[in-house]
Design a protein around this motif. Structure first.
Motif, PDB file in Angstrom:
ATOM      1  N   VAL A 110      -9.933  12.893  -2.592  1.00 31.59           N
ATOM      2  CA  VAL A 110      -9.179  12.153  -1.581  1.00 31.59           C
ATOM      3  C   VAL A 110      -8.077  11.339  -2.238  1.00 31.59           C
ATOM      4  O   VAL A 110      -6.954  11.243  -1.710  1.00 31.59           O
ATOM      5  CB  VAL A 110     -10.116  11.239  -0.762  1.00 31.59           C
ATOM      6  N   ALA A 111      -8.357  10.755  -3.385  1.00 29.38           N
ATOM      7  CA  ALA A 111      -7.351   9.939  -4.061  1.00 29.38           C
ATOM      8  C   ALA A 111      -6.124  10.763  -4.416  1.00 29.38           C
ATOM      9  O   ALA A 111      -4.988  10.311  -4.215  1.00 29.38           O
ATOM     10  CB  ALA A 111      -7.944   9.290  -5.305  1.00 29.38           C
ATOM     11  N   ARG A 147       0.831  -1.209   0.000  1.00 22.16           N
ATOM     12  CA  ARG A 147       0.000   0.000   0.000  1.00 22.16           C
ATOM     13  C   ARG A 147       0.862   1.253   0.000  1.00 22.16           C
ATOM     14  O   ARG A 147       2.064   1.199   0.236  1.00 22.16           O
ATOM     15  CB  ARG A 147      -0.862   0.032   1.271  1.00 22.16           C
ATOM     16  N   PHE A 148       0.214   2.390  -0.192  1.00 23.36           N
ATOM     17  CA  PHE A 148       0.921   3.662  -0.070  1.00 23.36           C
ATOM     18  C   PHE A 148       1.609   3.732   1.292  1.00 23.36           C
ATOM     19  O   PHE A 148       2.727   4.227   1.420  1.00 23.36           O
ATOM     20  CB  PHE A 148      -0.057   4.847  -0.186  1.00 23.36           C
ATOM     21  N   GLY A 149       0.917   3.229   2.322  1.00 25.20           N
ATOM     22  CA  GLY A 149       1.426   3.335   3.678  1.00 25.20           C
ATOM     23  C   GLY A 149       2.715   2.587   3.927  1.00 25.20           C
ATOM     24  O   GLY A 149       3.464   2.934   4.856  1.00 25.20           O
ATOM     25  N   MET A 187     -11.022   5.635   2.795  1.00 26.40           N
ATOM     26  CA  MET A 187      -9.888   5.809   1.886  1.00 26.40           C
ATOM     27  C   MET A 187      -8.648   6.361   2.584  1.00 26.40           C
ATOM     28  O   MET A 187      -8.043   7.340   2.143  1.00 26.40           O
ATOM     29  CB  MET A 187     -10.283   6.725   0.728  1.00 26.40           C
ATOM     30  N   ASN A 188      -8.264   5.732   3.677  1.00 24.42           N
ATOM     31  CA  ASN A 188      -7.001   6.094   4.315  1.00 24.42           C
ATOM     32  C   ASN A 188      -5.845   5.690   3.401  1.00 24.42           C
ATOM     33  O   ASN A 188      -5.986   4.796   2.559  1.00 24.42           O
ATOM     34  CB  ASN A 188      -6.874   5.376   5.656  1.00 24.42           C
ATOM     35  N   THR A 189      -4.683   6.306   3.592  1.00 29.45           N
ATOM     36  CA  THR A 189      -3.562   5.977   2.707  1.00 29.45           C
ATOM     37  C   THR A 189      -3.092   4.538   2.890  1.00 29.45           C
ATOM     38  O   THR A 189      -2.501   3.959   1.984  1.00 29.45           O
ATOM     39  CB  THR A 189      -2.368   6.930   2.919  1.00 29.45           C
ATOM     40  N   ASP A 190      -3.368   3.949   4.060  1.00 28.00           N
ATOM     41  CA  ASP A 190      -3.010   2.542   4.241  1.00 28.00           C
ATOM     42  C   ASP A 190      -4.003   1.603   3.565  1.00 28.00           C
ATOM     43  O   ASP A 190      -3.801   0.389   3.565  1.00 28.00           O
ATOM     44  CB  ASP A 190      -2.879   2.204   5.732  1.00 28.00           C
ATOM     45  N   ASN A 191      -5.060   2.169   2.981  1.00 26.00           N
ATOM     46  CA  ASN A 191      -6.037   1.368   2.232  1.00 26.00           C
ATOM     47  C   ASN A 191      -5.969   1.655   0.737  1.00 26.00           C
ATOM     48  O   ASN A 191      -6.940   1.433   0.010  1.00 26.00           O
ATOM     49  CB  ASN A 191      -7.457   1.648   2.733  1.00 26.00           C
ATOM     50  N   MET A 192      -4.819   2.142   0.281  1.00 27.26           N
ATOM     51  CA  MET A 192      -4.624   2.467  -1.137  1.00 27.26           C
ATOM     52  C   MET A 192      -3.554   1.552  -1.712  1.00 27.26           C
ATOM     53  O   MET A 192      -2.396   1.556  -1.265  1.00 27.26           O
ATOM     54  CB  MET A 192      -4.207   3.931  -1.306  1.00 27.26           C
ATOM     55  N   LEU A 247      -5.521  -0.956  -7.237  1.00 26.95           N
ATOM     56  CA  LEU A 247      -6.614  -1.905  -7.059  1.00 26.95           C
ATOM     57  C   LEU A 247      -7.460  -1.503  -5.855  1.00 26.95           C
ATOM     58  O   LEU A 247      -6.942  -0.950  -4.882  1.00 26.95           O
ATOM     59  CB  LEU A 247      -6.067  -3.319  -6.812  1.00 26.95           C
ATOM     60  N   THR A 248      -8.745  -1.786  -5.914  1.00 29.13           N
ATOM     61  CA  THR A 248      -9.586  -1.595  -4.742  1.00 29.13           C
ATOM     62  C   THR A 248      -9.155  -2.598  -3.681  1.00 29.13           C
ATOM     63  O   THR A 248      -9.037  -3.786  -3.952  1.00 29.13           O
ATOM     64  CB  THR A 248     -11.064  -1.813  -5.094  1.00 29.13           C
ATOM     65  N   ILE A 249      -8.914  -2.097  -2.481  1.00 29.72           N
ATOM     66  CA  ILE A 249      -8.370  -2.945  -1.423  1.00 29.72           C
ATOM     67  C   ILE A 249      -9.076  -2.607  -0.114  1.00 29.72           C
ATOM     68  O   ILE A 249      -9.501  -1.463   0.103  1.00 29.72           O
ATOM     69  CB  ILE A 249      -6.837  -2.718  -1.300  1.00 29.72           C
ATOM     70  N   ASP A 250      -9.229  -3.601   0.741  1.00 26.27           N
ATOM     71  CA  ASP A 250      -9.795  -3.425   2.081  1.00 26.27           C
ATOM     72  C   ASP A 250     -11.265  -3.006   2.036  1.00 26.27           C
ATOM     73  O   ASP A 250     -11.608  -1.836   2.177  1.00 26.27           O
ATOM     74  CB  ASP A 250      -8.977  -2.411   2.900  1.00 26.27           C
ATOM     75  N   TYR A 251     -12.125  -3.999   1.862  1.00 26.44           N
ATOM     76  CA  TYR A 251     -13.562  -3.759   1.810  1.00 26.44           C
ATOM     77  C   TYR A 251     -14.124  -3.744   3.224  1.00 26.44           C
ATOM     78  O   TYR A 251     -14.400  -4.783   3.806  1.00 26.44           O
ATOM     79  CB  TYR A 251     -14.231  -4.840   0.966  1.00 26.44           C
ATOM     80  N   GLY A 252     -14.283  -2.552   3.766  1.00 27.99           N
ATOM     81  CA  GLY A 252     -14.828  -2.390   5.106  1.00 27.99           C
ATOM     82  C   GLY A 252     -16.232  -1.820   5.035  1.00 27.99           C
ATOM     83  O   GLY A 252     -17.148  -2.476   4.534  1.00 27.99           O
TER      84      GLY A 252
END
Length: 534
Positions: free
Chosen positions: A321-322, A207-209, A274-279, A284-289
């Motif tokens: 946000v992106a 991830r970005f994070g 859409m936190n940076t740790d979820n990018m 790709l779409t990641i972390d479906y919360g």
């Protein structure tokens, strides 16, 4: 080359992330800071009674895996009870901005990657177990996940893939036989819930994070090694890593992220967190919360109760946000480039790609082609406030329009009654006649533009139906599947899975699964809004 299907416990795993980057062997699973490393080697914590609930046959074929029985060694692997000799399980270390604030070290607090398998497409795919137990990054959590959140992630990962949205995938959903205590809405009412593990699949879950963490900690060697690893394995077309290649790579990440966001906006998907740790570094779409789908079209809507104060991650805010998140990634990569301002070309690429892709996707949804000398910008721009004013169901509106507009072209009939019926059928506020006026005023303008198309009404209809899904994973559908599964009935889950594989097909025998949100679901927990609790 075709891959001979094998049971997952017999498949050889590779471990490039572990073998090529610095990590620790985590004997101590207590939550703590892990300076100097990209990951911690940690094995999943066994569960009491794993049982397979759901399985993605299509993804399994790609990965060369045979369908497992309900119980047995494969289910043991998918729950984290069995680690085979070729696996080197790990939890990744990363940081991130959460709701705009730097949160420091985060990391895989309940996700443990088993390693990578070679697929029929020639690519290596990482298999990760979410809900597999504590890691050094678990902070105050237990490393587990509940059935409701795991089922939602499993279903939505696959549903988004079949919609054509760039996404991580999901291979399996396994119940654990254990209970997990969660406070679903963070309101001081924790309850025991059935536990589950979802096996997520992607070329990588970086991830970005991950990059932010290294720069924030001053670990520039780790930063460079991680960037080089990603370029070697996932962007090899860019060539050997160098300052110039890092800039090209960032630009490509920006482009891919823009394409992903455009897809979200085209189908009415709201990620919710859409936190940076979820990018994803792959776009790709990641972390479906706490995700959701626009039912009343509302750019200010967020499904995430944690975000009700800011609406930072509302539907209409996602493009902004992106790019903000990409700016944080750019800052993290700054130590690798010769001139920081060169990274601006990536942000420019994001804006250009997003605008072009969104316009193209909206034209396809409306049956319009990009014609020389024809400027549709004003027409497209006017649609969004009209949809919001009329409170239409986004999915239903565009799907119904796909039939209505071409039929009017073919018949040459009076459009006023047809358009009134369209809006009445797809709105959540049928009594608010004034609210419908902007959309009823826009539709005749759109029809006149559509008449300029050289294609036949039938071709236009087929193109629109291919761009406007009939079936999406509305929250009330997911919640219905959750309640049935918690009661031991998996039939609704399996039916929903099959329907969502062909979301653009009519499937008249499943018509009720395309229905707008029913009255009972408006305030029911899990059907309209959710928290990050899982």
């Amino acid at each position: 080359m075709p891959v001979t299907p094998q049971p997952i416990h017999q498949v050889p795993f590779s471990n490039s992330f572990v073998d090529e980057l610095r990590g620790e062997v985590a004997v101590n699973l207590q939550p703590r800071q892990v300076p100097g490393y990209c990951y911690s080697r940690v094995e999943p914590t066994p569960v009491r009674a794993p049982r397979l609930l759901a399985w993605s046959d299509d993804l399994a074929r790609l990965l060369g895996l045979t369908r497992p029985p309900e119980q047995g060694p494969e289910a043991e692997v998918l729950a984290g009870n069995l680690v085979t000799p070729s696996m080197k399980p790990f939890a990744a270390r990363y940081g991130g901005h959460q709701f705009g604030n730097w949160a420091g070290q985060l990391g895989d607090g309940r996700a443990i990657s088993l390693g990578e398998v070679s697929a029929a497409d020639g690519q290596s795919w990482e298999i990760q177990l979410k809900g597999a137990g504590p890691t050094p990054y678990s902070r105050r959590a237990d490393g587990r996940a509940v059935l409701r959140s795991s089922l939602r992630e499993f279903l939505c990962s696959e549903a988004m893939h079949y919609l054509g949205v760039p996404t991580t995938r999901a291979l399996s959903l396994v119940s654990t036989g254990d209970t997990v205590v969660r406070d679903m809405f963070y309101n001081g009412n924790p309850q025991p819930e059935p536990g589950a593990v979802v096996a997520r699949v992607a070329p990588t879950f970086i991830r970005f994070g991950n990059f932010q963490m290294m720069t924030a900690a001053g670990e520039i060697d780790n930063l460079r090694d991680l960037a080089d690893y990603v370029i070697r394995h996932h962007y090899p077309e860019l060539g050997a890593p160098s300052p110039a290649v890092y800039v090209q790579w960032f630009t490509e990440v920006c482009r891919r992220t823009a394409v992903m966001i455009a897809h979200w906006m085209a189908v009415g998907f709201v990620h919710g967190v859409m936190n940076t740790d979820n990018m994803s570094i792959l776009g790709l779409t990641i972390d479906y919360g706490p995700y959701g789908w626009l039912e009343p079209y509302d750019p200010g809507w967020t499904p995430n109760t944690t975000d009700f104060g800011q609406h930072r991650y509302a539907f209409g805010q996602q493009p902004r946000v992106a790019i903000w998140n990409l700016m944080q990634l750019g800052r993290a990569l700054a130590p690798l480039v010769t001139e920081v301002t060169e990274l601006n070309q990536g942000l420019e690429q994001y804006a250009a790609t997003l605008n072009a892709t969104q316009a193209d996707m909206m034209r396809r949804k409306l049956g319009l082609s990009a014609r020389e000398g024809q400027d549709d910008a004003a027409l497209l721009e006017a649609l969004h406030p009209a949809l919001a004013a009329a409170e239409v169901d986004m999915t239903q509106f565009f799907r119904t329009l796909s039939h209505t507009a071409p039929a009017l072209l073919a018949s040459g009939g009076e459009p006023e009654a047809a358009f009134q019926e369209l809006v009445t059928k797809t709105t959540y506020a049928p009594s608010a006649a004034d609210a419908h006026k902007p959309l009823l005023g826009w539709l005749p303008q759109y029809l006149e533009r559509l008449r300029l198309e050289p294609r036949s009404p039938e071709d236009i209809r087929e193109g629109m139906l291919a761009a406007n899904p009939k079936y999406v994973l509305r929250n009330y559908l997911a919640q219905t599947a959750i309640q049935a599964a918690e009661a031991g009935d998996l039939s609704y889950l399996h039916r929903l899975m099959e329907v969502l594989k062909t979301p653009y097909a009519e499937q008249p025998e499943h018509e009720e699964l395309a229905a707008m949100r029913p009255d009972w679901a408006w305030n029911m927990p899990g059907c309209a809004t959710l928290s990050c609790s899982s």
